[in-house]
Design a protein around this motif. Structure first.
Motif, PDB file in Angstrom:
ATOM      1  N   LEU A   5       0.825  -1.205   0.000  1.00 27.99           N
ATOM      2  CA  LEU A   5       0.000   0.000   0.000  1.00 27.99           C
ATOM      3  C   LEU A   5       0.863   1.260   0.000  1.00 27.99           C
ATOM      4  CD1 LEU A   5      -2.839  -0.925   2.535  1.00 27.99           C
ATOM      5  CD2 LEU A   5      -3.110  -0.469   0.093  1.00 27.99           C
ATOM      6  N   PHE A   6       1.935   1.242   0.804  1.00 31.03           N
ATOM      7  CA  PHE A   6       2.819   2.404   0.885  1.00 31.03           C
ATOM      8  C   PHE A   6       3.482   2.675  -0.461  1.00 31.03           C
ATOM      9  CE2 PHE A   6       7.218   3.916   1.601  1.00 31.03           C
ATOM     10  CZ  PHE A   6       6.921   5.190   2.049  1.00 31.03           C
ATOM     11  N   LEU A   7       4.023   1.606  -1.086  1.00 31.71           N
ATOM     12  CA  LEU A   7       4.690   1.779  -2.371  1.00 31.71           C
ATOM     13  C   LEU A   7       3.701   2.213  -3.454  1.00 31.71           C
ATOM     14  CD1 LEU A   7       7.145  -1.273  -2.396  1.00 31.71           C
ATOM     15  CD2 LEU A   7       7.699   1.138  -2.038  1.00 31.71           C
ATOM     16  N   SER A   8       2.507   1.651  -3.430  1.00 35.85           N
ATOM     17  CA  SER A   8       1.501   2.019  -4.433  1.00 35.85           C
ATOM     18  C   SER A   8       1.124   3.496  -4.303  1.00 35.85           C
ATOM     19  CB  SER A   8       0.258   1.142  -4.277  1.00 35.85           C
ATOM     20  OG  SER A   8       0.571  -0.215  -4.464  1.00 35.85           O
ATOM     21  N   THR A   9       0.853   3.918  -3.069  1.00 32.96           N
ATOM     22  CA  THR A   9       0.487   5.319  -2.842  1.00 32.96           C
ATOM     23  C   THR A   9       1.634   6.243  -3.204  1.00 32.96           C
ATOM     24  OG1 THR A   9      -0.866   4.550  -0.982  1.00 32.96           O
ATOM     25  CG2 THR A   9      -0.483   6.914  -1.161  1.00 32.96           C
ATOM     26  N   LEU A  10       2.870   5.836  -2.869  1.00 35.14           N
ATOM     27  CA  LEU A  10       4.036   6.659  -3.173  1.00 35.14           C
ATOM     28  C   LEU A  10       4.243   6.786  -4.676  1.00 35.14           C
ATOM     29  CD1 LEU A  10       6.429   8.236  -2.075  1.00 35.14           C
ATOM     30  CD2 LEU A  10       7.742   6.103  -2.008  1.00 35.14           C
ATOM     31  N   ILE A  11       4.089   5.695  -5.393  1.00 33.87           N
ATOM     32  CA  ILE A  11       4.261   5.735  -6.853  1.00 33.87           C
ATOM     33  C   ILE A  11       3.206   6.629  -7.488  1.00 33.87           C
ATOM     34  CG2 ILE A  11       4.079   4.335  -8.947  1.00 33.87           C
ATOM     35  CD1 ILE A  11       5.401   2.051  -7.375  1.00 33.87           C
ATOM     36  N   PHE A 174       5.796  15.395   1.680  1.00 38.11           N
ATOM     37  CA  PHE A 174       4.505  15.314   2.356  1.00 38.11           C
ATOM     38  C   PHE A 174       3.739  14.068   1.906  1.00 38.11           C
ATOM     39  CE2 PHE A 174      -0.064  16.297   2.453  1.00 38.11           C
ATOM     40  CZ  PHE A 174      -0.236  16.542   3.807  1.00 38.11           C
ATOM     41  N   GLY A 175       3.838  13.752   0.592  1.00 33.12           N
ATOM     42  CA  GLY A 175       3.177  12.560   0.073  1.00 33.12           C
ATOM     43  C   GLY A 175       3.734  11.283   0.684  1.00 33.12           C
ATOM     44  N   ILE A 176       5.061  11.245   0.891  1.00 32.01           N
ATOM     45  CA  ILE A 176       5.676  10.066   1.516  1.00 32.01           C
ATOM     46  C   ILE A 176       5.147   9.881   2.935  1.00 32.01           C
ATOM     47  CG2 ILE A 176       7.844   9.105   2.366  1.00 32.01           C
ATOM     48  CD1 ILE A 176       9.226  10.427  -0.034  1.00 32.01           C
ATOM     49  N   ILE A 177       5.115  10.988   3.686  1.00 34.20           N
ATOM     50  CA  ILE A 177       4.617  10.902   5.067  1.00 34.20           C
ATOM     51  C   ILE A 177       3.147  10.490   5.086  1.00 34.20           C
ATOM     52  CG2 ILE A 177       4.196  12.219   7.181  1.00 34.20           C
ATOM     53  CD1 ILE A 177       6.597  13.973   6.411  1.00 34.20           C
ATOM     54  N   THR A 182      -1.238   6.665   5.839  1.00 38.23           N
ATOM     55  CA  THR A 182      -2.442   6.140   5.208  1.00 38.23           C
ATOM     56  C   THR A 182      -2.370   4.628   5.048  1.00 38.23           C
ATOM     57  OG1 THR A 182      -2.775   8.214   4.005  1.00 38.23           O
ATOM     58  CG2 THR A 182      -3.925   6.282   3.175  1.00 38.23           C
ATOM     59  N   SER A 183      -1.226   4.146   4.553  1.00 38.48           N
ATOM     60  CA  SER A 183      -1.070   2.700   4.376  1.00 38.48           C
ATOM     61  C   SER A 183      -1.112   1.979   5.719  1.00 38.48           C
ATOM     62  CB  SER A 183       0.252   2.404   3.663  1.00 38.48           C
ATOM     63  OG  SER A 183       1.363   2.875   4.423  1.00 38.48           O
ATOM     64  N   ARG A 184      -0.551   2.616   6.737  1.00 38.92           N
ATOM     65  CA  ARG A 184      -0.587   1.998   8.068  1.00 38.92           C
ATOM     66  C   ARG A 184      -2.016   1.949   8.600  1.00 38.92           C
ATOM     67  NH1 ARG A 184       2.969   4.015  13.311  1.00 38.92           N
ATOM     68  NH2 ARG A 184       2.256   2.380  14.752  1.00 38.92           N
ATOM     69  N   ARG A 185      -2.764   3.034   8.359  1.00 43.29           N
ATOM     70  CA  ARG A 185      -4.149   3.068   8.837  1.00 43.29           C
ATOM     71  C   ARG A 185      -5.017   2.042   8.107  1.00 43.29           C
ATOM     72  NH1 ARG A 185      -8.803   5.589   7.201  1.00 43.29           N
ATOM     73  NH2 ARG A 185     -10.296   6.134   8.850  1.00 43.29           N
ATOM     74  N   LEU A 186      -4.785   1.887   6.798  1.00 49.67           N
ATOM     75  CA  LEU A 186      -5.577   0.927   6.026  1.00 49.67           C
ATOM     76  C   LEU A 186      -5.158  -0.510   6.305  1.00 49.67           C
ATOM     77  CD1 LEU A 186      -5.765   2.734   2.556  1.00 49.67           C
ATOM     78  CD2 LEU A 186      -7.587   2.511   4.259  1.00 49.67           C
ATOM     79  N   ALA A 187      -3.866  -0.719   6.466  1.00 48.33           N
ATOM     80  CA  ALA A 187      -3.373  -2.085   6.630  1.00 48.33           C
ATOM     81  C   ALA A 187      -3.579  -2.627   8.038  1.00 48.33           C
ATOM     82  CB  ALA A 187      -1.886  -2.152   6.267  1.00 48.33           C
ATOM     83  N   SER A 188      -3.651  -1.737   9.024  1.00 51.24           N
ATOM     84  CA  SER A 188      -3.768  -2.191  10.406  1.00 51.24           C
ATOM     85  C   SER A 188      -5.019  -3.035  10.650  1.00 51.24           C
ATOM     86  CB  SER A 188      -3.731  -0.991  11.357  1.00 51.24           C
ATOM     87  OG  SER A 188      -3.842  -1.409  12.693  1.00 51.24           O
ATOM     88  N   PRO A 189      -6.225  -2.567  10.236  1.00 51.48           N
ATOM     89  CA  PRO A 189      -7.397  -3.434  10.451  1.00 51.48           C
ATOM     90  C   PRO A 189      -7.351  -4.701   9.626  1.00 51.48           C
ATOM     91  CG  PRO A 189      -7.993  -1.470   9.196  1.00 51.48           C
ATOM     92  CD  PRO A 189      -6.617  -1.252   9.706  1.00 51.48           C
ATOM     93  N   LEU A 190      -6.770  -4.612   8.417  1.00 49.81           N
ATOM     94  CA  LEU A 190      -6.654  -5.823   7.601  1.00 49.81           C
ATOM     95  C   LEU A 190      -5.695  -6.826   8.249  1.00 49.81           C
ATOM     96  CD1 LEU A 190      -6.480  -4.264   4.024  1.00 49.81           C
ATOM     97  CD2 LEU A 190      -8.444  -5.299   5.159  1.00 49.81           C
ATOM     98  N   LYS A 191      -4.660  -6.305   8.878  1.00 47.13           N
ATOM     99  CA  LYS A 191      -3.723  -7.185   9.590  1.00 47.13           C
ATOM    100  C   LYS A 191      -4.425  -7.868  10.758  1.00 47.13           C
ATOM    101  CE  LYS A 191       0.800  -7.207  11.864  1.00 47.13           C
ATOM    102  NZ  LYS A 191       1.958  -6.375  12.285  1.00 47.13           N
TER     103      LYS A 191
END
Length: 460
Positions: A5-11, A174-177, A182-191
């Protein structure tokens, strides 16, 4: 998952920023070029008045002042000044033209290139007038496309370009941060869902996922918890069924084994009475396995009822006749008033017999000694209604919605009189569904229970 998710959003952020910078750069180039063109046009329009003022103030064409005017000309512009007779007065060029020509061009920032040799030129003939008439004629030759040759223009454009890069860098940071959180927030419940699914896979059905959100992830978590509740419920029923089926099988088998051992040891004679007892136990096993088989086949959709004319009145009478000895033994009062005429429908006689047998046997089993069992059959042109009611234990409100589920038992005891393994009513429901009918139950705890079955005479 979080890394993807992080790499996708960053790209996506990087591509968006790059395209935005390129688009802004192109637009700025065009807008700035148009601005310079308008500025040059304005400067050329003011050229006659400036030359006229010079001549009128000095009374002659002062070379020094003409040099100042040449310095202010747009880069790349050449002015040939002649008097009314056509004699050359002066040729005016911006001194930068010679410098650019000698240097062979100069780099411009933002991917552009300066050139002192434009391919397209425009010419314009201007008249310098005074109080007494025409003072001179100015033939202007200038680039058709405004070139950024002025160092100040180059510096300005470069500063804009580097400002864009700087802003883009800040936006990327700012996008990296933002991508990380964002990826952490989305991935946390999925984890958490993944971990809970792993626990469920190991048999820990008390695992639940708490996600306070109204989005798709929250809906997924709620659906997951509902699924786990159902699995836990089914697992509880399965364990209960396993214990009950062992009990139901062991009791008749133990009885049969005891009779056989008694016959072998000559303790009991192999007479009609003892053999009848063994036969009853075998019938019990046959009924049990038959119910299990029919329920399993019906639930997977493989049970196909035979469609043939069936007399419901006759089927009910056969069932009552087979269970009448048990009803008498329990001193129950049987209320059965059959209609005068046969009640026929299209259906499977064997399955309908099993349906009525389970309901009547259920009424017998859960009636108090000396109670009543009432069976009513009514018919219309489209359907038949069978009501089977008994006085006795009743069913509580909390149990009533679940009595048609497989392996569900309202009475958790395992006595032969009120035990069972919770498949009789589940089979009843499946048979009714196969015949496109309905079945319902109503009950008053400690008083009575009634089952109402409605069957269409010609199921579609």
């Amino acid at each position: 998952m979080r890394k993807k998710l992080f790499l996708s959003t960053l790209i996506i952020t990087l591509i968006t920023l790059t395209l935005s910078i390129i688009a802004v750069n192109i637009v700025f180039h065009q807008q700035f070029s148009d601005y310079l063109a308008k500025t040059n046009e304005t400067a050329l329009e003011q050229l006659p008045s400036r030359l006229s003022a010079l001549y009128l103030n000095k009374g002659t064409w002062d070379p020094a002042v003409l040099g100042e005017i040449a310095d202010s000309l747009p880069v790349g512009t050449s002015v040939t000044l002649t008097d009314p007779s056509g004699k050359l007065i002066a040729t005016l060029n911006n001194p930068m033209d010679g410098m650019m020509h000698n240097q062979g061009g100069m780099g411009m920032g933002m991917g552009g290139t300066m050139s002192s040799s434009p391919t397209n030129w425009k010419t314009k003939k201007l008249t310098v007038s005074g109080p007494e008439g025409t003072l001179a004629t100015a033939l202007v030759r200038y680039p058709a496309t405004s070139l950024i040759l002025n160092p100040q223009d180059v510096l300005f454009q470069s500063s804009v370009f580097y400002s864009l890069l700087f802003a883009g860098g800040l936006a990327l940071l700012f996008g990296i941060i933002l991508s990380y959180f964002t990826s952490r927030r989305l991935a946390s419940p999925l984890k958490r869902l993944t971990q809970a699914a792993g626990q469920i896979g190991q048999g820990h059905f008390d695992e639940r996922v708490v996600i306070q959100a109204n989005d798709e992830v929250g809906q997924l978590a709620n659906a997951f918890n509902v699924m786990v509740d159902n699995l836990h419920h089914q697992e509880t029923l399965r364990k209960q069924f396993t214990a009950d089926i062992v009990h139901e099988l062991r009791t008749p088998l133990t009885s049969i084994k005891s009779y056989i051992e008694a016959f072998q040891d000559n303790v009991l004679p192999a007479d009609q009475e003892n053999l009848s007892s063994i036969h009853e136990e075998i019938d019990r096993l046959v009924d049990l396995t038959s119910d299990l088989k029919d329920l399993n086949v019906a639930e997977i959709g493989a049970l196909k009822p035979i469609s043939e004319p069936v007399d419901i009145k006759n089927l009910l009478e056969k069932v009552i006749h087979s269970l009448y000895p048990l009803i008498q033994e329990k001193q129950l009062t049987l209320n059965w008033s059959p209609p005068a005429e046969p009640v026929t429908m299209s259906g499977d006689g064997r399955l309908l017999t099993r349906l009525f047998y389970n309901l009547v046997h259920n009424a017998y089993r859960y009636s108090n000694i000396g109670g009543q069992v009432t069976i009513m059959l009514t018919s219309t042109s489209d359907s038949s209604e069978i009501r089977i009611k008994n006085t006795g234990l009743g069913i509580s409100e909390k149990d009533l919605p679940f009595i048609f589920e497989r392996f569900y038992r309202t009475d958790k005891s395992r006595t032969r009189e009120t035990g069972g393994i919770g498949i009789g009513l589940a089979l009843v429901k499946q048979i009714v569904i196969l015949h496109k009918g309905t079945v319902a139950a109503r009950s008053k705890i400690g008083q009575e229970t009634e089952f109402i079955v409605q069957l269409p005479k010609e199921p579609n």
